[in-house]
Motif scaffolding. Structure first.
Motif, PDB file in Angstrom:
ATOM      1  N   GLU A 131       0.832  -1.187   0.000  1.00 30.97           N
ATOM      2  CA  GLU A 131       0.000   0.000   0.000  1.00 30.97           C
ATOM      3  C   GLU A 131       0.873   1.247   0.000  1.00 30.97           C
ATOM      4  N   THR A 132       0.349   2.288  -0.594  1.00 33.03           N
ATOM      5  CA  THR A 132       0.995   3.591  -0.492  1.00 33.03           C
ATOM      6  C   THR A 132       0.152   4.455   0.435  1.00 33.03           C
ATOM      7  N   PHE A 133       0.774   5.448   1.025  1.00 31.90           N
ATOM      8  CA  PHE A 133       0.118   6.282   2.017  1.00 31.90           C
ATOM      9  C   PHE A 133       0.246   7.752   1.640  1.00 31.90           C
ATOM     10  N   PRO A 134      -0.839   8.531   1.753  1.00 29.62           N
ATOM     11  CA  PRO A 134      -0.684   9.972   1.580  1.00 29.62           C
ATOM     12  C   PRO A 134       0.145  10.539   2.731  1.00 29.62           C
ATOM     13  N   VAL A 135       0.833  11.640   2.473  1.00 27.84           N
ATOM     14  CA  VAL A 135       1.671  12.274   3.486  1.00 27.84           C
ATOM     15  C   VAL A 135       1.051  13.610   3.875  1.00 27.84           C
ATOM     16  N   ALA A 136       1.085  13.911   5.167  1.00 26.28           N
ATOM     17  CA  ALA A 136       0.527  15.166   5.681  1.00 26.28           C
ATOM     18  C   ALA A 136       1.444  15.695   6.781  1.00 26.28           C
ATOM     19  N   SER A 137       1.200  16.943   7.163  1.00 21.33           N
ATOM     20  CA  SER A 137       1.940  17.552   8.267  1.00 21.33           C
ATOM     21  C   SER A 137       1.059  17.521   9.509  1.00 21.33           C
ATOM     22  N   LEU A 138       1.584  16.971  10.582  1.00 20.39           N
ATOM     23  CA  LEU A 138       0.875  16.861  11.857  1.00 20.39           C
ATOM     24  C   LEU A 138       1.637  17.717  12.865  1.00 20.39           C
ATOM     25  N   THR A 139       0.905  18.373  13.759  1.00 19.21           N
ATOM     26  CA  THR A 139       1.524  19.196  14.797  1.00 19.21           C
ATOM     27  C   THR A 139       1.113  18.686  16.168  1.00 19.21           C
ATOM     28  N   ILE A 140       2.084  18.577  17.061  1.00 17.39           N
ATOM     29  CA  ILE A 140       1.813  18.257  18.461  1.00 17.39           C
ATOM     30  C   ILE A 140       2.139  19.507  19.269  1.00 17.39           C
ATOM     31  N   GLU A 141       1.154  20.009  20.006  1.00  9.04           N
ATOM     32  CA  GLU A 141       1.349  21.174  20.878  1.00  9.04           C
ATOM     33  C   GLU A 141       1.797  20.683  22.246  1.00  9.04           C
ATOM     34  N   THR A 142       3.083  20.918  22.568  1.00 12.24           N
ATOM     35  CA  THR A 142       3.636  20.518  23.858  1.00 12.24           C
ATOM     36  C   THR A 142       3.920  21.764  24.695  1.00 12.24           C
ATOM     37  N   LYS A 143       4.294  21.563  25.942  1.00  8.88           N
ATOM     38  CA  LYS A 143       4.663  22.709  26.789  1.00  8.88           C
ATOM     39  C   LYS A 143       5.876  23.440  26.222  1.00  8.88           C
ATOM     40  N   ALA A 144       6.732  22.714  25.505  1.00  3.57           N
ATOM     41  CA  ALA A 144       7.936  23.314  24.911  1.00  3.57           C
ATOM     42  C   ALA A 144       7.629  24.023  23.591  1.00  3.57           C
ATOM     43  N   GLY A 145       6.391  23.885  23.094  1.00  9.96           N
ATOM     44  CA  GLY A 145       6.017  24.509  21.828  1.00  9.96           C
ATOM     45  C   GLY A 145       5.521  23.493  20.829  1.00  9.96           C
ATOM     46  N   ALA A 146       5.279  23.970  19.626  1.00  3.28           N
ATOM     47  CA  ALA A 146       4.732  23.125  18.564  1.00  3.28           C
ATOM     48  C   ALA A 146       5.822  22.253  17.947  1.00  3.28           C
ATOM     49  N   GLN A 147       5.522  20.977  17.802  1.00  3.08           N
ATOM     50  CA  GLN A 147       6.427  20.019  17.163  1.00  3.08           C
ATOM     51  C   GLN A 147       5.751  19.545  15.874  1.00  3.08           C
ATOM     52  N   LYS A 148       6.364  19.818  14.727  1.00  2.00           N
ATOM     53  CA  LYS A 148       5.800  19.410  13.437  1.00  2.00           C
ATOM     54  C   LYS A 148       6.431  18.092  13.000  1.00  2.00           C
ATOM     55  N   ILE A 149       5.576  17.196  12.508  1.00  2.00           N
ATOM     56  CA  ILE A 149       6.016  15.873  12.085  1.00  2.00           C
ATOM     57  C   ILE A 149       5.377  15.554  10.735  1.00  2.00           C
ATOM     58  N   SER A 150       6.160  15.031   9.818  1.00  2.00           N
ATOM     59  CA  SER A 150       5.649  14.563   8.529  1.00  2.00           C
ATOM     60  C   SER A 150       5.146  13.136   8.742  1.00  2.00           C
ATOM     61  N   VAL A 151       3.860  12.921   8.475  1.00  2.00           N
ATOM     62  CA  VAL A 151       3.275  11.605   8.735  1.00  2.00           C
ATOM     63  C   VAL A 151       2.668  11.004   7.480  1.00  2.00           C
ATOM     64  N   GLU A 152       2.789   9.694   7.392  1.00  2.00           N
ATOM     65  CA  GLU A 152       2.021   8.934   6.424  1.00  2.00           C
ATOM     66  C   GLU A 152       0.679   8.664   7.095  1.00  2.00           C
ATOM     67  N   VAL A 153      -0.408   8.764   6.336  1.00  2.00           N
ATOM     68  CA  VAL A 153      -1.745   8.660   6.902  1.00  2.00           C
ATOM     69  C   VAL A 153      -2.408   7.368   6.445  1.00  2.00           C
ATOM     70  N   ALA A 154      -2.756   6.507   7.401  1.00  2.00           N
ATOM     71  CA  ALA A 154      -3.442   5.244   7.120  1.00  2.00           C
ATOM     72  C   ALA A 154      -4.924   5.401   7.449  1.00  2.00           C
ATOM     73  N   THR A 155      -5.789   5.144   6.455  1.00  2.00           N
ATOM     74  CA  THR A 155      -7.235   5.314   6.662  1.00  2.00           C
ATOM     75  C   THR A 155      -8.062   4.127   6.171  1.00  2.00           C
ATOM     76  N   THR A 156      -7.411   3.122   5.575  1.00  2.00           N
ATOM     77  CA  THR A 156      -8.155   1.968   5.052  1.00  2.00           C
ATOM     78  C   THR A 156      -7.721   0.696   5.772  1.00  2.00           C
ATOM     79  N   PRO A 157      -8.560  -0.343   5.753  1.00  2.00           N
ATOM     80  CA  PRO A 157      -8.167  -1.601   6.402  1.00  2.00           C
ATOM     81  C   PRO A 157      -6.838  -2.160   5.885  1.00  2.00           C
ATOM     82  N   LYS A 158      -6.571  -2.076   4.585  1.00  2.00           N
ATOM     83  CA  LYS A 158      -5.299  -2.573   4.051  1.00  2.00           C
ATOM     84  C   LYS A 158      -4.125  -1.751   4.579  1.00  2.00           C
ATOM     85  N   GLN A 159      -4.308  -0.432   4.667  1.00  2.00           N
ATOM     86  CA  GLN A 159      -3.247   0.423   5.210  1.00  2.00           C
ATOM     87  C   GLN A 159      -3.040   0.144   6.692  1.00  2.00           C
TER      88      GLN A 159
END
Length: 128
Positions: free
Chosen positions: A1-29
């Motif tokens: 399977e291939t996965f779409p890529v998106a930017s995800l942000t985690i808001e921590t006490k130290a500030g925003a952490q940006k992470i490039s994520v592959e997104v799984a949304t189907t049973p095969k993924q």
């Protein structure tokens, strides 16, 4: 399977952490996930997004790298973190309650970034 890529942000006490994520949304993924990969970039991950919140169970079968699993509720709040899971393990890793997503990061990333339960995740169209 291939996965779409998106930017995800985690808001921590130290500030925003940006992470490039592959997104799984189907049973095969969901079934494939990060299996058989030998490495992952330090600023990357995979997020499993479910249609509706529910209890989720994961395992590390055929997963070669240790992971941190971050469980996220419907509002984008982190409810639970399981750090440094054991590669190839068949042990069940449970969300412990209803979640809408699971973020997988390289083992040790949550400690390195200061990510804690209660922090918020933003992913456009899912956790806004």
């Amino acid at each position: 399977e291939t996965f779409p890529v998106a930017s995800l942000t985690i808001e921590t006490k130290a500030g925003a952490q940006k992470i490039s994520v592959e997104v799984a949304t189907t049973p095969k993924q969901y079934a494939q996930g990060l299996m058989y990969r030998r490495e992952m970039a330090s600023d990357a991950g995979m997020v499993f997004v479910y249609q509706r919140a529910g209890k989720v169970s994961m395992w590390m079968k055929n997963t070669l790298i240790p992971l941190d699993m971050v469980f996220i509720d419907d509002s984008g709040k982190i409810t639970k973190i399981v750090e440094r899971t054991t590669p190839m393990s068949l042990d069940i890793i449970s969300s412990g309650g209803p979640v809408r997503g699971v973020l997988e990061l390289n083992g040790g990333t949550t400690s390195r970034l200061g990510v804690k339960a209660g922090d918020r995740v933003t992913l456009s169209g899912v956790f806004d």
